[in-house]
Write a protein that holds these residues in place. Structure first.
Motif, PDB file in Angstrom:
ATOM      1  N   SER A 139      46.009  37.102  34.535  1.00  0.00           N
ATOM      2  CA  SER A 139      45.394  37.793  33.410  1.00  0.00           C
ATOM      3  C   SER A 139      44.493  38.926  33.909  1.00  0.00           C
ATOM      4  O   SER A 139      44.203  39.041  35.095  1.00  0.00           O
ATOM      5  N   ARG A 140      44.053  39.716  32.972  1.00  0.00           N
ATOM      6  CA  ARG A 140      43.192  40.855  33.307  1.00  0.00           C
ATOM      7  C   ARG A 140      41.885  40.385  33.946  1.00  0.00           C
ATOM      8  O   ARG A 140      41.404  40.982  34.905  1.00  0.00           O
ATOM      9  N   SER A 141      41.305  39.312  33.416  1.00  0.00           N
ATOM     10  CA  SER A 141      40.041  38.816  33.964  1.00  0.00           C
ATOM     11  C   SER A 141      40.229  38.292  35.396  1.00  0.00           C
ATOM     12  O   SER A 141      39.340  38.438  36.239  1.00  0.00           O
ATOM     13  N   GLN A 142      41.380  37.711  35.676  1.00  0.00           N
ATOM     14  CA  GLN A 142      41.663  37.225  37.031  1.00  0.00           C
ATOM     15  C   GLN A 142      41.794  38.391  38.001  1.00  0.00           C
ATOM     16  O   GLN A 142      41.283  38.338  39.131  1.00  0.00           O
TER      17      GLN A 142
ATOM     18  N   LYS B  75      40.363  41.343  37.673  1.00  0.00           N
ATOM     19  CA  LYS B  75      39.022  41.898  37.869  1.00  0.00           C
ATOM     20  C   LYS B  75      38.187  41.019  38.792  1.00  0.00           C
ATOM     21  O   LYS B  75      37.419  41.518  39.615  1.00  0.00           O
ATOM     22  N   ARG B  76      38.320  39.709  38.671  1.00  0.00           N
ATOM     23  CA  ARG B  76      37.577  38.780  39.517  1.00  0.00           C
ATOM     24  C   ARG B  76      37.969  38.959  40.978  1.00  0.00           C
ATOM     25  O   ARG B  76      37.123  38.986  41.872  1.00  0.00           O
ATOM     26  N   GLU B  77      39.270  39.117  41.236  1.00  0.00           N
ATOM     27  CA  GLU B  77      39.744  39.325  42.609  1.00  0.00           C
ATOM     28  C   GLU B  77      39.267  40.656  43.170  1.00  0.00           C
ATOM     29  O   GLU B  77      38.894  40.752  44.332  1.00  0.00           O
ATOM     30  N   ARG B  78      39.264  41.680  42.317  1.00  0.00           N
ATOM     31  CA  ARG B  78      38.827  43.000  42.774  1.00  0.00           C
ATOM     32  C   ARG B  78      37.339  43.004  43.083  1.00  0.00           C
ATOM     33  O   ARG B  78      36.894  43.589  44.067  1.00  0.00           O
ATOM     34  N   ASN B  79      36.532  42.329  42.256  1.00  0.00           N
ATOM     35  CA  ASN B  79      35.093  42.272  42.481  1.00  0.00           C
ATOM     36  C   ASN B  79      34.726  41.422  43.688  1.00  0.00           C
ATOM     37  O   ASN B  79      33.669  41.613  44.284  1.00  0.00           O
TER      38      ASN B  79
END
Length: 129
Positions: A5-8, A10-14
């Motif tokens: 998902s999009r939140s996953q 973003k979490r990996e990128r952060n």
């Protein structure tokens, strides 16, 4: 292809994001070459020494870089809970910004171009181990 998902995503990128304190000045009205003279002098130095160098440097870029360095120190203290006496300049660089083009009238109807260069200056601090 993107996975999850999009939140996953973003979490990996952060998770890969650089957590060192930094400060950036965009669209500084100084060319990259002139800014790099001052940046080369402070790279790798501790912040007290770096502030002393830029305070007594006669170049115009040193006033901009002094303000930027103080901002990076304040970011480290307030956002990351670091102490100023343990900090050093880990990385500092100037990237090319947009160029304003102006015209200078010359003799016999000619026109010379004047290029007013800009730069994006970044300072990254880190704690001594």
């Amino acid at each position: 292809m993107a996975k999850g998902s999009r939140s996953q995503i973003k979490r990996e990128r952060n998770a890969q994001k650089d957590t060192r304190p930094s400060a950036k000045l965009s669209y500084a009205h100084v060319s990259v070459q002139k800014a790099c003279f001052v940046l080369d002098a402070i790279r790798g130095k501790d912040v007290e020494t770096a502030l002393g160098i830029v305070a007594y440097n006669p170049r115009y870029a040193s006033t901009l870089i002094e303000k930027l360095l103080k901002s990076a120190i304040a970011n480290a203290e307030n956002n990351n809970g670091m102490h100023a006496e343990n900090l050093y300049v880990a990385a500092c660089y100037a990237d090319k910004g947009p160029t304003m083009k102006r015209i200078r009238p010359r003799a016999q109807g000619r026109a010379y171009r004047i290029e007013k260069r800009m730069s994006h200056i970044t300072i990254v601090l880190d704690e001594k181990k």
